[in-house]
Design a protein around this motif. Structure first.
Motif, mmCIF file in Angstrom:
data_model
loop_
_atom_site.group_PDB
_atom_site.id
_atom_site.type_symbol
_atom_site.label_atom_id
_atom_site.label_comp_id
_atom_site.label_asym_id
_atom_site.label_seq_id
_atom_site.Cartn_x
_atom_site.Cartn_y
_atom_site.Cartn_z
ATOM 1 N N LEU A 1 0.829 -1.205 0.000
ATOM 2 C CA LEU A 1 0.000 0.000 0.000
ATOM 3 C C LEU A 1 0.863 1.254 0.000
ATOM 4 O O LEU A 1 0.599 2.203 -0.760
ATOM 5 N N LEU A 2 1.912 1.251 0.818
ATOM 6 C CA LEU A 2 2.820 2.396 0.870
ATOM 7 C C LEU A 2 3.522 2.596 -0.469
ATOM 8 O O LEU A 2 3.696 3.734 -0.931
ATOM 9 N N GLY A 3 3.902 1.504 -1.103
ATOM 10 C CA GLY A 3 4.555 1.596 -2.414
ATOM 11 C C GLY A 3 3.645 2.231 -3.448
ATOM 12 O O GLY A 3 4.095 3.041 -4.273
ATOM 13 N N MET A 4 2.359 1.895 -3.429
ATOM 14 C CA MET A 4 1.403 2.495 -4.361
ATOM 15 C C MET A 4 1.275 4.000 -4.116
ATOM 16 O O MET A 4 1.242 4.793 -5.057
ATOM 17 N N VAL A 5 1.227 4.382 -2.843
ATOM 18 C CA VAL A 5 1.111 5.802 -2.499
ATOM 19 C C VAL A 5 2.362 6.562 -2.943
ATOM 20 O O VAL A 5 2.272 7.652 -3.540
ATOM 21 N N ILE A 6 3.534 5.995 -2.668
ATOM 22 C CA ILE A 6 4.792 6.642 -3.041
ATOM 23 C C ILE A 6 4.892 6.792 -4.559
ATOM 24 O O ILE A 6 5.297 7.845 -5.077
ATOM 25 N N THR A 7 4.517 5.743 -5.285
ATOM 26 C CA THR A 7 4.562 5.796 -6.748
ATOM 27 C C THR A 7 3.640 6.892 -7.278
ATOM 28 O O THR A 7 4.013 7.647 -8.188
ATOM 29 N N THR A 8 2.448 6.991 -6.719
ATOM 30 C CA THR A 8 1.501 8.030 -7.136
ATOM 31 C C THR A 8 2.054 9.420 -6.867
ATOM 32 O O THR A 8 1.950 10.322 -7.715
ATOM 33 N N CYS A 9 2.661 9.598 -5.705
ATOM 34 C CA CYS A 9 3.228 10.912 -5.347
ATOM 35 C C CYS A 9 4.321 11.313 -6.322
ATOM 36 O O CYS A 9 4.361 12.457 -6.811
ATOM 37 N N PHE A 10 5.231 10.383 -6.631
ATOM 38 C CA PHE A 10 6.313 10.711 -7.558
ATOM 39 C C PHE A 10 5.793 10.936 -8.973
ATOM 40 O O PHE A 10 6.356 11.750 -9.723
ATOM 41 N N THR A 11 4.741 10.228 -9.346
ATOM 42 C CA THR A 11 4.143 10.444 -10.665
ATOM 43 C C THR A 11 3.590 11.856 -10.783
ATOM 44 O O THR A 11 3.787 12.541 -11.799
ATOM 45 N N VAL A 12 2.900 12.308 -9.739
ATOM 46 C CA VAL A 12 2.339 13.664 -9.736
ATOM 47 C C VAL A 12 3.465 14.701 -9.754
ATOM 48 O O VAL A 12 3.409 15.695 -10.503
ATOM 49 N N LEU A 13 4.509 14.475 -8.953
ATOM 50 C CA LEU A 13 5.633 15.418 -8.912
ATOM 51 C C LEU A 13 6.331 15.502 -10.267
ATOM 52 O O LEU A 13 6.698 16.590 -10.728
ATOM 53 N N ALA A 14 6.502 14.347 -10.917
ATOM 54 C CA ALA A 14 7.165 14.341 -12.224
ATOM 55 C C ALA A 14 6.295 15.017 -13.283
ATOM 56 O O ALA A 14 6.798 15.732 -14.153
ATOM 57 N N LYS A 15 4.989 14.792 -13.203
ATOM 58 C CA LYS A 15 4.080 15.397 -14.181
ATOM 59 C C LYS A 15 4.121 16.916 -14.105
ATOM 60 O O LYS A 15 4.036 17.609 -15.129
ATOM 61 N N HIS A 16 4.263 17.447 -12.907
ATOM 62 C CA HIS A 16 4.317 18.895 -12.720
ATOM 63 C C HIS A 16 5.756 19.424 -12.750
ATOM 64 O O HIS A 16 5.986 20.583 -12.398
#
Length: 239
Positions: A85-100
């Motif tokens: 679950l933590l890995g999914m959250v971390i991946t989502t956070c980095f995806t958003v940061l990279a997108k912006h």
């Protein structure tokens, strides 16, 4: 021969891509040397990280927790569920940061490399501690999620899209399996020293890995190369 195969944009990119800096026309190495140097350094970085985390955290966590802290399947299952679950959250956070464009690929790799260092450090420093071993398992798991994908992006930025091949990517990707195999094969020989100062020898490969990571990103400036390649593409489109 090259000019017959590539348009002017590609030819210019090819002739300049090995320079130490995109603005320094007089410094650099032959392209073949550049290509071999980059792939070797990045493969070694991947290998040392994977070897270090698999000779310690990935291979030895369960036997140490069972032997010293009497863990069973309920504890391991709960921890694995939490990490996923933590890995999914971390991946989502980095995806958003990279997108912006808040974080670059090599920046994310640096964070992943530091997670390798922290996880293995928590694991090997004596004496054995249940909480430090659990923390090491979490950081070891997250380090591979954070590091692996962006490292391929960094390689593509350094080589530029005009010189990137599937063979090169396959070689780099295979280093994950090579490091895991070597680390897991060596882990049983390290297990008897758990909790002692000798156990800290496993910290050496991760230090080598983090040094190589910062050396590669500083020496070859992946973000700068990608930016210059995009500017050339915009200025001189293929006919």
């Amino acid at each position: 021969e090259i000019s017959n195969k590539l348009c002017n944009k590609h030819l210019e990119n090819y002739s300049d891509s090995y320079k130490k800096s995109p603005t320094e026309a007089t410094r650099g190495m032959s392209f073949n040397t550049f290509k071999a140097t980059v792939i070797c350094l990045m493969c070694l970085t991947t290998f040392f990280f994977q070897f270090a985390v698999n000779i310690t955290v990935m291979a030895l966590f369960q036997p140490l927790m069972v032997q010293h802290f009497s863990w069973g399947s309920p504890e391991f299952s709960a921890l694995q569920s939490f990490m996923s679950l933590l890995g999914m959250v971390i991946t989502t956070c980095f995806t958003v940061l990279a997108k912006h464009k808040t974080i670059t690929a090599h920046g994310q790799c640096s964070i992943g490399g530091l997670c390798f260092v922290l996880g293995i450090g928590l694991f090997v420093v004596p004496p054995l501690s249940q909480y430090r071993l659990v923390g090491a398992q979490i950081f070891g798991f997250l380090s591979q999620i954070i590091f692996s994908g962006p490292w391929n992006v960094v390689f593509g930025q350094i080589m530029t899209k005009d010189h990137l091949t599937s063979t090169q990517m396959s070689i780099l990707g295979s280093m994950i399996a090579v490091g895991q195999s070597a680390g897991c094969a060596a882990a049983p020989h390290l297990l008897p020293f758990a909790g002692s100062a000798v156990f800290m020898v496993a910290f050496v490969p991760v230090i080598v890995g983090i040094i190589l990571l910062f050396w590669v990103t500083a020496e070859f400036d992946p973000a700068g190369r990608a930016r210059v390649s995009q500017e050339r593409a915009a200025r001189a489109p293929c006919a």
